[in-house]
Design an enzyme around this catalytic site. Structure first.
Site, PDB file in Angstrom:
ATOM      1  N   HIS A  59      -4.094   8.994  -7.580  1.00  0.00           N
ATOM      2  CA  HIS A  59      -3.818   7.564  -7.466  1.00  0.00           C
ATOM      3  C   HIS A  59      -5.124   6.805  -7.297  1.00  0.00           C
ATOM      4  CE1 HIS A  59      -1.251   4.108  -7.023  1.00  0.00           C
ATOM      5  NE2 HIS A  59      -1.859   3.755  -5.897  1.00  0.00           N
ATOM      6  N   ARG A  87      -5.029  -7.944   0.271  1.00  0.00           N
ATOM      7  CA  ARG A  87      -4.615  -8.126  -1.114  1.00  0.00           C
ATOM      8  C   ARG A  87      -5.212  -9.393  -1.707  1.00  0.00           C
ATOM      9  NH1 ARG A  87       1.564  -8.845  -3.324  1.00  0.00           N
ATOM     10  NH2 ARG A  87       1.301 -10.827  -2.251  1.00  0.00           N
ATOM     11  N   TYR A 126      -2.889  -1.920 -14.026  1.00  0.00           N
ATOM     12  CA  TYR A 126      -2.056  -3.103 -14.269  1.00  0.00           C
ATOM     13  C   TYR A 126      -2.861  -4.348 -14.618  1.00  0.00           C
ATOM     14  CZ  TYR A 126      -3.091  -3.675  -9.242  1.00  0.00           C
ATOM     15  OH  TYR A 126      -3.713  -3.758  -8.023  1.00  0.00           O
ATOM     16  N   HIS A 208       5.092  -0.759 -10.789  1.00  0.00           N
ATOM     17  CA  HIS A 208       4.209  -1.130  -9.694  1.00  0.00           C
ATOM     18  C   HIS A 208       4.908  -0.970  -8.351  1.00  0.00           C
ATOM     19  CE1 HIS A 208       2.252  -3.690  -6.701  1.00  0.00           C
ATOM     20  NE2 HIS A 208       1.138  -3.306  -7.302  1.00  0.00           N
ATOM     21  N   GLU A 236       5.441   1.367   0.883  1.00  0.00           N
ATOM     22  CA  GLU A 236       4.129   1.361   1.530  1.00  0.00           C
ATOM     23  C   GLU A 236       4.139   0.474   2.774  1.00  0.00           C
ATOM     24  OE1 GLU A 236      -0.569   0.404   0.415  1.00  0.00           O
ATOM     25  OE2 GLU A 236       1.017  -0.011  -1.038  1.00  0.00           O
ATOM     26  N   HIS A 270       2.487   6.766  -1.655  1.00  0.00           N
ATOM     27  CA  HIS A 270       2.523   6.361  -0.245  1.00  0.00           C
ATOM     28  C   HIS A 270       3.781   6.889   0.445  1.00  0.00           C
ATOM     29  CE1 HIS A 270      -1.004   4.035  -1.044  1.00  0.00           C
ATOM     30  NE2 HIS A 270      -0.366   3.183  -1.835  1.00  0.00           N
ATOM     31  N   ASP A 321      -6.787   6.015  -4.024  1.00  0.00           N
ATOM     32  CA  ASP A 321      -6.215   4.674  -4.049  1.00  0.00           C
ATOM     33  C   ASP A 321      -7.286   3.584  -4.115  1.00  0.00           C
ATOM     34  OD1 ASP A 321      -4.471   2.549  -3.951  1.00  0.00           O
ATOM     35  OD2 ASP A 321      -3.667   2.994  -1.987  1.00  0.00           O
TER      36      ASP A 321
END
Length: 442
Positions: A59, A87, A126, A208, A236, A270, A321
């Site tokens: 990942h 984010r 993405y 996603h 997650e 996750h 990740d």
């Protein structure tokens, strides 16, 4: 033409053996023999240290590498922030990337992975379109940049092309998210159909999350992915579960199961906040659970039920990740050590269990079932660890050395499909390349 290597110590099956001779031809192991059975022909090339099968990073978000050191201690909204404030900073990087800067950043990041012992990466991709959401002349230009970056870095890639259609349940994409969306799952599938794999590239798929792909669109993604890797961010955050329950009356795992998205080629990334029924569904479908402990602790996500998932029949894999750390040995031991903290007990996972997760189980989850073992017919991938470093000296050179003592910097050389890379000599060069690529991306 074949080449033979004498492995001072090597993990063959579940045991570390001394003086193993492997012969490589056309990128695969054609012989794996004890040294004393050799016929005395050309002297093999000696690889001193402990040799492991190649490691799989299941990942990855390559562009997140630009965030390391910029988000871990940043104060936002009066505190250190949360997943959601992190984010926002991630979106700022995503907004600026071009195919050229994405290639440079991904290549440097993949070179860092190679130096850490990673021979294949699952790229959860993405970032598809231009900043205003319109397609590039080549609708897969960003995906092709990632494939080229992996090829030029010297590792295999599973491009997990990700369907991302909403900013939340029932919400249209907003801001930088317009770069992610194809409009609907049918148009996503049409674009993905144009991507072509080869011996070192697998074209897989990803949902996603249940936040970003509407319930009625998930079956289209599942159908597109049949027979291929299908990965999905799952539970997650507690907030994701709450939103799914409010909108659909079920957990994210239950929603995916109802939409036909769980199966042997599914990887739940996750899988942190699960109910007992979720555990039964994931295990019963023989899905994999991809844990990313260094990111999960960096973001404050929580400690997922890795042992319980395995006990129900799910299979463990590992990823880095967000690349807060790129060190597969740290990811391995963190699964065990985090669970010790959560349960106040030791001994949930053996070193061999964790090495299986990082090697053949991980490669299989990416569509490379012929990798991750030192065995005849397998891809010739090797990771050789220095047994004389301050971390590994005196540890006994068993599986526990790799999992509970070694770090990425102990990797002396890496072989990918028969091509040998001396990593220690290139780390400084990789650092300069990363610096330039990150400055270009930020």
């Amino acid at each position: 033409m074949s080449t033979s290597y004498l492995l001072e110590k090597a993990l063959v099956g579940d045991r570390v053996e001394d003086d193993v001779v492997v012969t490589v031809e056309d990128g695969r192991f054609v012989d794996v023999l004890p040294r004393h059975t050799g016929d005395g022909d050309a002297r093999p090339i000696r690889l001193a240290g402990l040799s492991l099968p190649g490691l799989a990073n299941c990942h990855s978000h390559a562009f997140h590498r630009a965030l390391r050191g910029h988000t871990q201690g940043s104060h936002t909204r009066g505190g250190l922030g949360s997943f959601w404030t992190w984010r926002e900073q991630m979106y700022a990087v995503a907004e600026r990337l071009t195919p050229e800067t994405y290639y440079e950043l991904a290549r440097a990041t993949y070179r860092e992975m190679l130096a850490a012992g990673i021979t294949a990466v699952g790229e959860f991709h993405y970032l598809h379109h231009q900043p205003d959401g319109t397609a590039y002349a080549d609708p897969n230009e960003m995906g092709h940049a990632l494939i080229a970056a992996a090829r030029d870095a010297g590792i295999r890639i599973a491009l997990l092309d990700t369907c991302y259609l909403a900013s939340g349940i029932g919400k249209e994409p907003e801001g930088v998210q317009v770069r992610y969306s194809d409009g609907d799952a049918d148009r996503w599938a049409e674009r993905v159909d144009a991507l072509k794999g080869d011996d070192s590239t697998v074209i897989g798929a990803a949902i996603h999350s249940v936040r970003a792909v509407p319930k009625d669109q998930i079956p289209t993604v599942s159908h597109q992915a049949r027979g291929k890797p299908l990965h999905v961010h799952l539970s997650e955050q507690v907030a994701e579960n709450e939103q799914c329950l409010a909108a659909h009356g079920c957990t994210p795992t239950e929603l995916l199961e109802g939409a036909g998205a769980l199966g042997e080629m599914t990887s739940a990334v996750h899988a942190t906040h699960l109910t007992d029924h979720d555990l039964a569904l994931l295990g019963g479908s023989q899905a994999r659970a991809c844990f990313c402990p260094t990111t999960e602790r960096d973001l404050g996500d929580g400690v997922g039920p890795a042992r319980a998932l395995a006990d129900h029949g799910a299979r463990l894999t590992l990823g880095s990740d967000s690349h807060a750390v790129i060190d597969p040995f740290e990811e391995m031991r963190a699964v065990e050590l985090d669970e010790r903290l959560a349960t106040q007990k030791r001994g949930h996972w053996t070193a061999i269990d964790l090495l299986h997760a990082a090697t053949h189980e991980g490669h299989a989850s990416l569509g490379f079932p012929d990798a991750g073992r030192i065995a005849v017919g397998q891809r010739a991938d090797l990771v050789t660890l220095d047994l004389t470093s301050p971390r590994t000296a005196g540890t006994g050179a068993g599986p526990e050395t790799a999992v509970f003592a070694a770090v990425a910097e102990d990797v002396r050389s890496v072989m990918v499909d028969g091509v040998l890379h001396e990593t220690a000599a290139t780390r400084h060069e990789i650092g300069h390349e990363l610096q330039a690529a990150i400055e270009g991306a930020r």
